[in-house]
Scaffold this motif. Sequence first.
Motif, PDB file in Angstrom:
ATOM      1  N   VAL A 173       0.858  -1.151  -0.084  1.00  0.00           N
ATOM      2  CA  VAL A 173      -0.041   0.071  -0.041  1.00  0.00           C
ATOM      3  C   VAL A 173       0.961   0.982  -0.148  1.00  0.00           C
ATOM      4  N   LYS A 174       0.244   2.344  -0.361  1.00  0.00           N
ATOM      5  CA  LYS A 174       0.927   3.671  -0.257  1.00  0.00           C
ATOM      6  C   LYS A 174      -0.094   4.820   0.081  1.00  0.00           C
ATOM      7  N   THR A 175       0.255   5.967   0.592  1.00  0.00           N
ATOM      8  CA  THR A 175      -0.449   7.023   1.092  1.00  0.00           C
ATOM      9  C   THR A 175      -0.272   8.151   0.185  1.00  0.00           C
ATOM     10  N   HIS A 176      -1.559   8.840  -0.183  1.00  0.00           N
ATOM     11  CA  HIS A 176      -1.529   9.997  -0.939  1.00  0.00           C
ATOM     12  C   HIS A 176      -1.989  11.300  -0.121  1.00  0.00           C
ATOM     13  N   TYR A 177      -1.049  12.301   0.006  1.00  0.00           N
ATOM     14  CA  TYR A 177      -1.539  13.505   0.542  1.00  0.00           C
ATOM     15  C   TYR A 177      -2.160  13.211   2.028  1.00  0.00           C
ATOM     16  N   GLN A 178      -1.886  12.366   2.787  1.00  0.00           N
ATOM     17  CA  GLN A 178      -1.991  12.041   4.260  1.00  0.00           C
ATOM     18  C   GLN A 178      -3.399  11.831   4.435  1.00  0.00           C
ATOM     19  N   TYR A 179      -4.527  11.536   3.384  1.00  0.00           N
ATOM     20  CA  TYR A 179      -5.621  11.439   3.552  1.00  0.00           C
ATOM     21  C   TYR A 179      -6.409  10.314   2.899  1.00  0.00           C
ATOM     22  N   THR A 180      -5.580   9.854   1.834  1.00  0.00           N
ATOM     23  CA  THR A 180      -5.919   8.755   1.059  1.00  0.00           C
ATOM     24  C   THR A 180      -5.019   7.560   1.041  1.00  0.00           C
ATOM     25  N   GLY A 181      -5.412   6.418   1.523  1.00  0.00           N
ATOM     26  CA  GLY A 181      -4.491   5.417   1.275  1.00  0.00           C
ATOM     27  C   GLY A 181      -4.848   4.768  -0.052  1.00  0.00           C
ATOM     28  N   ALA A 219      -8.493 -10.919   5.377  1.00  0.00           N
ATOM     29  CA  ALA A 219      -7.714 -10.658   6.659  1.00  0.00           C
ATOM     30  C   ALA A 219      -6.484  -9.609   6.206  1.00  0.00           C
ATOM     31  N   LEU A 220      -5.919  -9.894   5.047  1.00  0.00           N
ATOM     32  CA  LEU A 220      -4.892  -8.795   4.687  1.00  0.00           C
ATOM     33  C   LEU A 220      -5.438  -7.415   4.509  1.00  0.00           C
ATOM     34  N   TYR A 221      -6.677  -7.322   3.977  1.00  0.00           N
ATOM     35  CA  TYR A 221      -7.477  -6.158   3.746  1.00  0.00           C
ATOM     36  C   TYR A 221      -7.643  -5.287   4.927  1.00  0.00           C
ATOM     37  N   TYR A 222      -8.032  -6.138   5.964  1.00  0.00           N
ATOM     38  CA  TYR A 222      -8.468  -5.389   7.351  1.00  0.00           C
ATOM     39  C   TYR A 222      -7.112  -5.086   8.042  1.00  0.00           C
ATOM     40  N   ASN A 223      -6.010  -5.701   7.754  1.00  0.00           N
ATOM     41  CA  ASN A 223      -4.665  -5.312   8.398  1.00  0.00           C
ATOM     42  C   ASN A 223      -4.305  -4.034   7.635  1.00  0.00           C
ATOM     43  N   VAL A 224      -4.392  -3.706   6.378  1.00  0.00           N
ATOM     44  CA  VAL A 224      -3.961  -2.686   5.842  1.00  0.00           C
ATOM     45  C   VAL A 224      -5.074  -1.406   6.214  1.00  0.00           C
ATOM     46  N   GLU A 225      -6.410  -1.814   6.434  1.00  0.00           N
ATOM     47  CA  GLU A 225      -7.363  -0.782   6.428  1.00  0.00           C
ATOM     48  C   GLU A 225      -6.890  -0.229   8.136  1.00  0.00           C
ATOM     49  N   ARG A 284      -4.719   8.048  10.024  1.00  0.00           N
ATOM     50  CA  ARG A 284      -5.723   8.940   9.970  1.00  0.00           C
ATOM     51  C   ARG A 284      -6.195   9.175   8.608  1.00  0.00           C
ATOM     52  N   CYS A 285      -6.042   8.280   7.523  1.00  0.00           N
ATOM     53  CA  CYS A 285      -6.522   8.335   6.135  1.00  0.00           C
ATOM     54  C   CYS A 285      -8.073   8.470   6.441  1.00  0.00           C
ATOM     55  N   GLN A 286      -8.768   9.074   5.568  1.00  0.00           N
ATOM     56  CA  GLN A 286     -10.039   9.039   5.489  1.00  0.00           C
ATOM     57  C   GLN A 286     -10.856   8.314   4.340  1.00  0.00           C
ATOM     58  N   TYR A 287     -10.044   7.956   3.379  1.00  0.00           N
ATOM     59  CA  TYR A 287     -10.377   7.122   2.197  1.00  0.00           C
ATOM     60  C   TYR A 287      -9.391   6.090   1.834  1.00  0.00           C
ATOM     61  N   VAL A 288      -9.697   5.114   1.080  1.00  0.00           N
ATOM     62  CA  VAL A 288      -8.986   3.926   0.433  1.00  0.00           C
ATOM     63  C   VAL A 288      -9.475   3.788  -0.732  1.00  0.00           C
ATOM     64  N   ILE A 289      -8.514   3.848  -1.734  1.00  0.00           N
ATOM     65  CA  ILE A 289      -8.800   3.797  -3.172  1.00  0.00           C
ATOM     66  C   ILE A 289      -8.042   2.620  -3.704  1.00  0.00           C
ATOM     67  N   VAL A 290      -8.652   1.905  -4.752  1.00  0.00           N
ATOM     68  CA  VAL A 290      -7.873   0.762  -5.409  1.00  0.00           C
ATOM     69  C   VAL A 290      -8.261   0.928  -7.036  1.00  0.00           C
ATOM     70  N   LYS A 291      -7.207   0.568  -7.915  1.00  0.00           N
ATOM     71  CA  LYS A 291      -7.476   0.575  -9.153  1.00  0.00           C
ATOM     72  C   LYS A 291      -7.353  -0.863  -9.728  1.00  0.00           C
ATOM     73  N   THR A 292      -8.442  -1.133 -10.554  1.00  0.00           N
ATOM     74  CA  THR A 292      -8.469  -2.132 -11.185  1.00  0.00           C
ATOM     75  C   THR A 292      -9.346  -2.086 -12.544  1.00  0.00           C
ATOM     76  N   LEU A 293      -9.223  -3.221 -13.301  1.00  0.00           N
ATOM     77  CA  LEU A 293      -9.858  -3.395 -14.494  1.00  0.00           C
ATOM     78  C   LEU A 293     -11.422  -2.939 -14.431  1.00  0.00           C
ATOM     79  N   SER A 294     -11.702  -2.037 -15.427  1.00  0.00           N
ATOM     80  CA  SER A 294     -13.201  -1.488 -15.211  1.00  0.00           C
ATOM     81  C   SER A 294     -14.285  -2.590 -15.762  1.00  0.00           C
ATOM     82  N   LEU A 345     -13.463   5.714   4.959  1.00  0.00           N
ATOM     83  CA  LEU A 345     -13.083   5.043   6.370  1.00  0.00           C
ATOM     84  C   LEU A 345     -13.820   5.705   7.479  1.00  0.00           C
ATOM     85  N   GLU A 346     -14.464   5.089   8.493  1.00  0.00           N
ATOM     86  CA  GLU A 346     -14.982   5.569   9.840  1.00  0.00           C
ATOM     87  C   GLU A 346     -13.842   5.868  10.716  1.00  0.00           C
ATOM     88  N   GLN A 347     -13.891   7.322  11.141  1.00  0.00           N
ATOM     89  CA  GLN A 347     -12.960   7.394  12.249  1.00  0.00           C
ATOM     90  C   GLN A 347     -13.697   7.489  13.522  1.00  0.00           C
TER      91      GLN A 347
END
Length: 160
Positions: free
Chosen positions: A65-73, A92-98, A105-115, A158-160
């Motif tokens: 994973v990586k983080t953008h602008y401190q708000y988006t994972g 299990a892997l996803y919930y660890n990264v979440e 303190r990220c507010q969002y998570v994004i992922v890119k995949t095939l449309s 993401l719920e804070q």
Amino acid sequence: MTASFHIVRIQNDDQKSLFTRGVLEKLPEWFGNKKAIDEYVERVREYPYWAALDSEGKGIGFFSVKTHYQYTGEIYVCGVLKEYQHKGVGKALYYNVENYFMQKRCQYVIVKTLSDTVEFEPYQRTRKFYKSVGFNPLITLTEMWDEENPCLIMLKLLEQ
């Protein structure tokens, strides 16, 4: 039946690359491009990384994973060996990264995949997985990759 595995955060860059290659090369439906695999293998060294290990310590899945602008994972790249899919490894892997993103303190998570504008069954399963952990489709961009491979960006608040 659930698989026997545990999740660990990997700090060693060589181990990240080794696990990544070991999984991606066994998933040709998703990662059939050798140049792309080589790039992922190299780039995961730069990012936070979690691996699922079987009872013998073999890498069976990972999330980088990586983080953008401190708000988006962002889920940079991930994969789970076919024989371990639908056994709780990906979730299990996803919930660890979440949890990591929430600690950052990220507010969002994004992922890119095939449309979903492209009919390709393996990616139907990918999108279904992301929806199952709370992602929603945001936008399809043809200019991100190319016309034959339109990129769907999916978003989770993401719920804070």
